[in-house]
Write a protein that holds these residues in place. Structure first.
Motif, PDB file in Angstrom:
ATOM      1  N   MET A  81     140.116  94.538 -29.303  1.00  0.00           N
ATOM      2  CA  MET A  81     139.824  94.652 -27.870  1.00  0.00           C
ATOM      3  C   MET A  81     139.722  96.115 -27.477  1.00  0.00           C
ATOM      4  SD  MET A  81     143.298  93.661 -25.865  1.00  0.00           S
ATOM      5  CE  MET A  81     144.869  93.957 -26.654  1.00  0.00           C
TER       6      MET A  81
ATOM      7  N   GLN B  25     140.204  96.504 -21.808  1.00  0.00           N
ATOM      8  CA  GLN B  25     140.702  95.130 -21.873  1.00  0.00           C
ATOM      9  C   GLN B  25     142.223  95.123 -22.022  1.00  0.00           C
ATOM     10  OE1 GLN B  25     138.216  93.739 -25.184  1.00  0.00           O
ATOM     11  NE2 GLN B  25     137.583  92.023 -23.883  1.00  0.00           N
TER      12      GLN B  25
ATOM     13  N   LYS C 115     138.207  91.335 -29.200  1.00  0.00           N
ATOM     14  CA  LYS C 115     137.488  91.402 -27.921  1.00  0.00           C
ATOM     15  C   LYS C 115     137.301  90.009 -27.333  1.00  0.00           C
ATOM     16  CE  LYS C 115     134.629  95.513 -28.593  1.00  0.00           C
ATOM     17  NZ  LYS C 115     133.241  95.969 -28.726  1.00  0.00           N
TER      18      LYS C 115
ATOM     19  N   SER D  73     138.983  88.552 -23.903  1.00  0.00           N
ATOM     20  CA  SER D  73     138.151  88.081 -22.799  1.00  0.00           C
ATOM     21  C   SER D  73     138.590  86.704 -22.321  1.00  0.00           C
ATOM     22  CB  SER D  73     136.687  88.040 -23.235  1.00  0.00           C
ATOM     23  OG  SER D  73     135.882  87.563 -22.181  1.00  0.00           O
TER      24      SER D  73
END
Length: 75
Positions: free
Chosen positions: A30, A34, A57, A61
Motif C-alpha cells: 500500500m 493509504q 494496495k 483499498s
C-alpha cells in the motif's frame, strides 16, 4: 459499447472505478497515503486492530471502503 466508449483516452470516466482485485499493481505494498488514511480511519471506526502495515494496495483499498462505512465517513 463501441471501442471509443471503452477507451480511457476518449472517455476517461469509463474505467474510473475498477475492482481492486483487478488492479495490475494491486499486489504492491500500500502507498504511504493509504497507510496514513487507514490508520486514521481505523481509529475513527474504533477498530485500531484493523490497521496493518503489511497490506497490499488492493487490500488497503477494500479495508478503506469498509472502515469508511464503519466510521460513517461519507463518499
Amino acid at each position: 459499447m463501441s471501442k471509443l466508449d471503452s477507451d480511457p483516452k476518449t472517455n476517461p470516466g469509463s474505467n474510473t472505478e475498477k475492482d481492486p482485485d483487478e488492479w495490475v499493481s494491486g499486489d504492491d505494498p500500500m502507498t504511504g497515503a493509504q497507510a496514513s488514511y487507514l490508520k486514521t480511519l481505523s481509529e475513527q471506526a474504533k477498530r485500531p486492530e484493523a490497521f496493518s502495515d503489511k497490506l497490499s494496495k488492493a487490500e488497503a483499498s477494500k479495508l478503506i471502503d469498509e472502515l469508511r462505512q464503519a466510521a460513517g465517513v461519507a463518499d
